[in-house]
Design an enzyme around this catalytic site. Structure first.
Site, mmCIF file in Angstrom:
data_model
loop_
_atom_site.group_PDB
_atom_site.id
_atom_site.type_symbol
_atom_site.label_atom_id
_atom_site.label_comp_id
_atom_site.label_asym_id
_atom_site.label_seq_id
_atom_site.Cartn_x
_atom_site.Cartn_y
_atom_site.Cartn_z
ATOM 1 N N SER A 23 41.108 40.765 37.879
ATOM 2 C CA SER A 23 41.022 39.309 37.757
ATOM 3 C C SER A 23 39.712 38.862 38.375
ATOM 4 O O SER A 23 39.155 39.528 39.243
ATOM 5 C CB SER A 23 42.206 38.630 38.460
ATOM 6 N N GLN A 24 39.202 37.740 37.851
ATOM 7 C CA GLN A 24 37.997 37.185 38.459
ATOM 8 C C GLN A 24 38.252 35.740 38.813
ATOM 9 O O GLN A 24 38.461 34.909 37.936
ATOM 10 C CB GLN A 24 36.808 37.304 37.510
ATOM 11 N N GLY A 25 38.289 35.450 40.111
ATOM 12 C CA GLY A 25 38.467 34.076 40.570
ATOM 13 C C GLY A 25 37.104 33.471 40.860
ATOM 14 O O GLY A 25 36.067 34.073 40.569
ATOM 15 N N ALA A 26 37.136 32.255 41.411
ATOM 16 C CA ALA A 26 35.887 31.557 41.697
ATOM 17 C C ALA A 26 35.089 32.305 42.761
ATOM 18 O O ALA A 26 33.863 32.299 42.754
ATOM 19 C CB ALA A 26 36.194 30.144 42.161
ATOM 20 N N GLU A 27 35.808 32.950 43.659
ATOM 21 C CA GLU A 27 35.151 33.452 44.842
ATOM 22 C C GLU A 27 35.074 34.964 44.876
ATOM 23 O O GLU A 27 34.137 35.538 45.437
ATOM 24 C CB GLU A 27 35.960 32.966 46.058
ATOM 25 N N LYS A 52 39.052 44.045 46.610
ATOM 26 C CA LYS A 52 38.653 42.645 46.480
ATOM 27 C C LYS A 52 37.195 42.541 46.898
ATOM 28 O O LYS A 52 36.835 42.911 48.012
ATOM 29 C CB LYS A 52 39.542 41.775 47.385
ATOM 30 N N ASP A 202 46.783 28.700 50.120
ATOM 31 C CA ASP A 202 46.769 28.780 48.658
ATOM 32 C C ASP A 202 48.094 29.366 48.159
ATOM 33 O O ASP A 202 48.112 30.292 47.358
ATOM 34 C CB ASP A 202 45.586 29.647 48.207
HETATM 35 N N1 LIG Z 1 47.461 43.853 46.733
HETATM 36 C C1 LIG Z 1 47.618 43.534 45.443
HETATM 37 N N2 LIG Z 1 48.523 44.180 44.699
HETATM 38 C C2 LIG Z 1 48.690 43.864 43.391
HETATM 39 N N3 LIG Z 1 47.975 42.940 42.746
HETATM 40 C C3 LIG Z 1 47.042 42.259 43.431
HETATM 41 C C4 LIG Z 1 46.815 42.516 44.813
HETATM 42 N N4 LIG Z 1 45.828 41.705 45.222
HETATM 43 C C5 LIG Z 1 45.461 40.964 44.143
HETATM 44 N N5 LIG Z 1 46.183 41.297 43.063
HETATM 45 C C6 LIG Z 1 46.064 40.733 41.704
HETATM 46 O O1 LIG Z 1 44.807 40.080 41.569
HETATM 47 C C7 LIG Z 1 44.977 38.673 41.393
HETATM 48 C C8 LIG Z 1 43.924 37.886 42.172
HETATM 49 O O2 LIG Z 1 43.986 38.237 43.545
HETATM 50 P P1 LIG Z 1 43.654 37.191 44.711
HETATM 51 O O3 LIG Z 1 44.493 35.982 44.487
HETATM 52 O O4 LIG Z 1 43.726 37.874 46.010
HETATM 53 O O5 LIG Z 1 42.132 36.892 44.396
HETATM 54 P P2 LIG Z 1 41.348 35.525 44.276
HETATM 55 O O6 LIG Z 1 40.010 35.844 43.745
HETATM 56 O O7 LIG Z 1 41.445 34.765 45.529
HETATM 57 O O8 LIG Z 1 42.168 34.830 43.127
HETATM 58 P P3 LIG Z 1 42.135 33.309 42.755
HETATM 59 O O9 LIG Z 1 40.743 32.819 42.957
HETATM 60 O O10 LIG Z 1 42.575 33.383 41.307
HETATM 61 O O11 LIG Z 1 43.167 32.685 43.666
HETATM 62 C C9 LIG Z 1 46.398 38.390 41.853
HETATM 63 O O12 LIG Z 1 46.940 37.273 41.208
HETATM 64 C C10 LIG Z 1 47.128 39.678 41.484
HETATM 65 O O13 LIG Z 1 47.457 39.680 40.117
#
Ligand SMILES: Nc1ncnc2c1ncn2[C@@H]1O[C@H](COP(=O)(O)OP(=O)(O)OP(=O)(O)O)[C@@H](O)[C@H]1O
Ligand SMILES: *[C@@H]1O[C@H](CO)[C@@H](O)[C@H](O)[C@H]1NC(C)=O
Ligand SMILES: *[C@@H]1O[C@H](CO)[C@@H](O)[C@H](O)[C@H]1NC(C)=O
Ligand SMILES: *[C@@H]1O[C@H](CO)[C@@H](O)[C@H](O)[C@H]1NC(C)=O
Ligand SMILES: *[C@@H]1O[C@H](CO)[C@@H](O)[C@H](O)[C@H]1NC(C)=O
Length: 325
Positions: A23-27, A52, A202
Site C-alpha cells: 500500500s502507498q499512503g501519503a506518508e 514500512k 488514526d
Molecule cells: N504489520 C502488518 N501486518 C499486516 N498488514 C500490514 C501491517 N502493517 C501494515 N499493513 C498493511 O498495510 C496497510 C498500510 O499500513 P499503515 O496504515 O501502517 O501505513 P500508512 O502509510 O500509515 O497507511 P495510511 O496512510 O493509508 O494510513 C494496512 O492497511 C495493512 O493493509
C-alpha cells in the site's frame, strides 16, 4: 515523487531483498518481503514480513526532511516497543496490554521499520496462493464479509439514522455474536492504550487487523467470551502508530474515540450504532473497570466518565462544524 522512484530508493537501501508494494499512503509506503532482516532461518518462500518506508520528500528542506523522517520513525518504533513490553503475560488483554505487530528491526535515519505480519487473507484462509492486501483480515473487511451474509430484508429495513429496533438487533446479534465480542475486545484494547496515556491518532476499521490466535487465554473479562471460538478465534491487533502520541489529556482521548466513531459510521453506516455505541464503547468501559478493579482505584472509573462526557462535546463540535461546512 513517483512510486517508481520510491521503489528504486527502497531497493538501494535494501539490496537483495525482494519487495512487493502492499500500500502507498501519503506518508509511507508499505512493502511485503519474505526475507527476515537478520535471522536467515526465518526466511522462507511463504514467510511474510512488513517493511514500512518513509521516503525523503523532495519538496521539504533536506535537513528538516531528515529530522521529520527520523522523528516519525523513532516515535513509531518507540511506541511499538513500549506496547510490546506490556504484553508479557498470557492473559494479555485482560492484563492491560494492547496487541500490535512486533517490531523486528528499525533503521531510523533511513526511515525503515520491519514489522511482524499480522492477519491473513480473507478469500484465502490458508494464505498460500493469493496474497492480496485488499483482502487482509482487517476489521473492515471482516465486517463487510459478514454484513454481506445478513439477510436482505434486514438491510432494507434499516435506515442510516435508525436506532436498530430490538427485534432487528436480535437477528443481527444472533448472526454476529462474534462481532460483539471482537468489538468489546477492541474497546478494551483502546482503553488500555489510553490508560497508558497513548493516543493512536488514526483509529479506523482498516487499522485494526484480526489475527487468528488461539494461544491467548481470555479470562476474567466480563463479557460472554466462553471460549476462543466466540471471536472466531481472532484477536484484534492495532497497527499504524505513525500518528500516535503520548498524552494524558481527556480531550485527546475523546478525539481519538471520535475519529474511530466517524470512521465506523462511514464504513459501516447501518450497524454503526451497535458496533460503536453499544459494543465498542461497552468494551472501552470494561477496560477502565478492569483496571480500576485490579488496582483497587476508583479514579479509573472517573476518568472513563470524564472521557465519555467529553466525547459528547466533541461530537457536538463536529456536528456544528459540518453544518457550517
Ligand atoms: N504489520 C502488518 N501486518 C499486516 N498488514 C500490514 C501491517 N502493517 C501494515 N499493513 C498493511 O498495510 C496497510 C498500510 O499500513 P499503515 O496504515 O501502517 O501505513 P500508512 O502509510 O500509515 O497507511 P495510511 O496512510 O493509508 O494510513 C494496512 O492497511 C495493512 O493493509
Ligand atoms: C514524537 O513524539 C513526541 C513525544 O511524544 C512528540 O512531542 C512529537 O510531536 C512527535 N513527533 C512526531 C514527528 O510525530
Ligand atoms: C476478496 O475475497 C472475496 C471472498 O471473500 C472475493 O469474492 C473477492 O474477489 C476478493 N477480492 C479481492 C480484491 O481479492
Ligand atoms: C464454545 O463456543 C461455541 C460457539 O459456537 C459453543 O457452541 C460451545 O458450546 C462453546 N464451548 C464451551 C465449552 O463453552
Ligand atoms: C489512583 O490512580 C491515579 C492515577 O490514575 C493516581 O493519581 C492516584 O494516586 C491513585 N490513587 C491511589 C490511592 O493509589
Amino acid at each position: 515523487m513517483s512510486r517508481d522512484l520510491i521503489e528504486r530508493k527502497a531497493l538501494l537501501l535494501l539490496p537483495h531483498i525482494p519487495l512487493l508494494v502492499v500500500s502507498q499512503g501519503a506518508e509511507a509506503i508499505i512493502f511485503q518481503t519474505s526475507v527476515h532482516p537478520y535471522l536467515p532461518q526465518l526466511t522462507s518462500s511463504d514467510s511474510i514480513y512488513i517493511i514500512k518506508y518513509r521516503p525523503s520528500k523532495p519538496y521539504r528542506h533536506p535537513i528538516l526532511d531528515k529530522q521529520i523522517t527520523k522523528h516519525r520513525t523513532l516515535n513509531e518504533s518507540k511506541l511499538l516497543l513500549k506496547l510490546l513490553s506490556l504484553s508479557n503475560s498470557n492473559d494479555i488483554i485482560n492484563d492491560g496490554a494492547v496487541l500490535t505487530p512486533s517490531l523486528i528491526a528499525t533503521d531510523i535515519p533511513n526511515g525503515l521499520i520491519w514489522l511482524q505480519f499480522v492477519g491473513h487473507f480473507l478469500n484465502d484462509p490458508d494464505g498460500v496462493n493469493q496474497k492480496n492486501f485488499n483482502n487482509i483480515s482487517s476489521l473492515k473487511n471482516y465486517l463487510w464479509s459478514i454484513e454481506k451474509k445478513i439477510p436482505l430484508h434486514i438491510h432494507s429495513n434499516l435506515k442510516e439514522d435508525d436506532i436498530i429496533s430490538q427485534s432487528l438487533e436480535k437477528s443481527i446479534i444472533s448472526i454476529n455474536y462474534k462481532i460483539k465480542n471482537l468489538l468489546t475486545l477492541i474497546g478494551i484494547e483502546i482503553a488500555n492504550l489510553h490508560i497508558f496515556d497513548i493516543c493512536h491518532g488514526d483509529l479506523t476499521s482498516s487499522n485494526i487487523i484480526l489475527q487468528k490466535n488461539s494461544n491467548y487465554i481470555l479470562k476474567g473479562i466480563n463479557i460472554d467470551i466462553e471460549n476462543d471460538t466466540d471471536t472466531d478465534g481472532y484477536l484484534p491487533y492495532l497497527i499504524d502508530f505513525g500518528l500516535s502520541f503520548q498524552s494524558n489529556l481527556i480531550e485527546d482521548k475523546a478525539v481519538d474515540l471520535y475519529l474511530l466513531e466517524k470512521a465506523i459510521i462511514s464504513t459501516h453506516p447501518l450497524f454503526a450504532n451497535n458496533y460503536y455505541n453499544v459494543w465498542l464503547l461497552n468494551g472501552y468501559k470494561t477496560g477502565y473497570q478492569l483496571k480500576s478493579k485490579k488496582l483497587n482505584n476508583k479514579s479509573y472509573i472517573n476518568q472513563h466518565k470524564t472521557i465519555i462526557k467529553r466525547l459528547d462535546l466533541v461530537r457536538l463540535r463536529g456536528r456544528k462544524k459540518s453544518m457550517i461546512g
